[in-house]
Design a protein around this motif. Structure first.
Motif, short mmCIF file in Angstrom:
data_model
loop_
_atom_site.label_atom_id
_atom_site.label_comp_id
_atom_site.label_asym_id
_atom_site.label_seq_id
_atom_site.Cartn_x
_atom_site.Cartn_y
_atom_site.Cartn_z
N GLU A 39 0.77 -0.88 0.08
CA GLU A 39 -0.19 0.20 0.23
C GLU A 39 1.20 1.61 -0.14
OE1 GLU A 39 -3.67 1.88 3.01
OE2 GLU A 39 -2.49 0.36 3.17
N LEU A 40 0.48 2.17 -1.20
CA LEU A 40 1.43 3.44 -0.75
C LEU A 40 0.77 4.19 -0.84
CD1 LEU A 40 4.25 5.42 -1.66
CD2 LEU A 40 3.70 4.15 -4.23
N VAL A 41 1.39 5.06 -0.09
CA VAL A 41 0.42 6.35 0.50
C VAL A 41 1.12 7.30 -0.25
CG1 VAL A 41 -1.15 7.76 1.75
CG2 VAL A 41 -1.12 5.43 2.32
N VAL A 42 0.49 8.60 -0.87
CA VAL A 42 1.62 9.26 -1.44
C VAL A 42 0.83 10.77 -1.15
CG1 VAL A 42 2.33 10.71 -3.32
CG2 VAL A 42 2.24 8.22 -3.75
N ASP A 43 1.43 11.97 -0.18
CA ASP A 43 0.73 13.12 -0.19
C ASP A 43 2.28 14.18 -0.60
OD1 ASP A 43 -0.53 15.44 1.45
OD2 ASP A 43 -0.01 14.43 3.28
N ILE A 44 1.32 15.15 -1.64
CA ILE A 44 2.45 16.08 -1.74
C ILE A 44 1.99 17.44 -1.58
CG2 ILE A 44 3.43 17.05 -4.00
CD1 ILE A 44 3.31 14.26 -5.55
#
Length: 250
Positions: free
Chosen positions: A125-130
């Motif tokens: 599970e890859l969660v990305v927050d930019i």
């Protein structure tokens, strides 16, 4: 004076011999590691291809599954070669990066895309927050994406059974901060400085062996230093680790 010069010469000879022995050992380790790590995917690909070509077995196997396995091993082989090329560049101390202004989000998205393609079919599970409105950074997009990709792969390898990874990009005082968090077993204090050494690999791998030779973090350290940036590690045993890569603004 003669005795003093003799002692100094003797010490210099001993130091020189030890240095040569260290270099020889490093070369031997590299050859052994390259041979072992490249042999595994090459042998797997050969076996899978031979099975597909065998007419007696062709009707009893799932061709698509075998092709996907070949693709996965080929990607693994590609990652190993990329790391060896980066290592060679690092050993030659060539920092000829194409430094130019670029969006931090572009680096993160490039690394994310490559990571998802490499490990398609794997469970994670890859969660990305930019963060919005981050000023452009001064960097080589390909090199920084490689460094960030190595951190993501490291998080997958040591991230524990849940395999949850958090990638975030935020605005910091001295540059954009790329953060990769895993929720594995964490890193002992005694190992925190060693993990950036060449060929060093952590003592535990909750995610199983995904291939590698202990070059990933040393390459990250090299790329970040050539960008006059900083690499930081925060880790607690049993709670996981956070690697932070800070790259100066353009």
């Amino acid at each position: 004076i003669v005795v003093g010069l003799s002692v100094v010469s003797g010490v210099a000879i001993v130091v020189s011999l030890r240095r040569q022995a260290s270099v020889t050992q490093l070369k031997d380790n590299l050859v052994a590691t390259v041979t072992h790590e490249l042999k595994t995917p090459v042998s797997s690909i050969r076996l899978l291809v031979d099975t597909l070509l065998d007419e007696n077995k062709r009707d009893r196997i799932d061709a698509r599954e075998y092709i996907e396995l070949i693709s996965r091993e080929n990607q693994r082989l590609g990652r190993l070669i990329d790391n060896f090329l980066s290592f060679s560049r690092m050993e030659r101390a060539k920092g000829s990066f194409d430094i130019r202004p670029l969006p931090a989000a572009e680096v993160a998205k490039s690394a994310e895309t490559a990571f998802r393609e490499r490990f398609a079919g794997q469970t994670f599970e890859l969660v990305v927050d930019i963060q919005d409105e981050i000023p452009d950074i001064a960097g080589d997009g390909d090199a920084l994406a490689t460094a960030l990709g190595n951190l993501l792969e490291n998080a997958l390898k040591y991230g524990g059974p849940g395999r949850r990874i958090e990638l975030s990009v935020s605005r910091a005082e001295q540059g954009a901060e790329f953060s990769v968090r895993d929720f594995g077993s964490g890193i002992d204090r005694r190992e925190r400085k060693r993990i950036f050494r060449k060929f060093y690999q952590g003592s535990e791998s909750g995610g199983g062996h995904l291939g590698g030779v202990g070059l990933g973090l040393s390459i990250v350290d090299f790329i970040v230093s050539r960008h006059t940036g900083r690499i930081e590690l925060e880790s607690e045993l049993g709670e996981g680790s956070v690697f932070k890569m800070r790259i100066p603004y353009a």
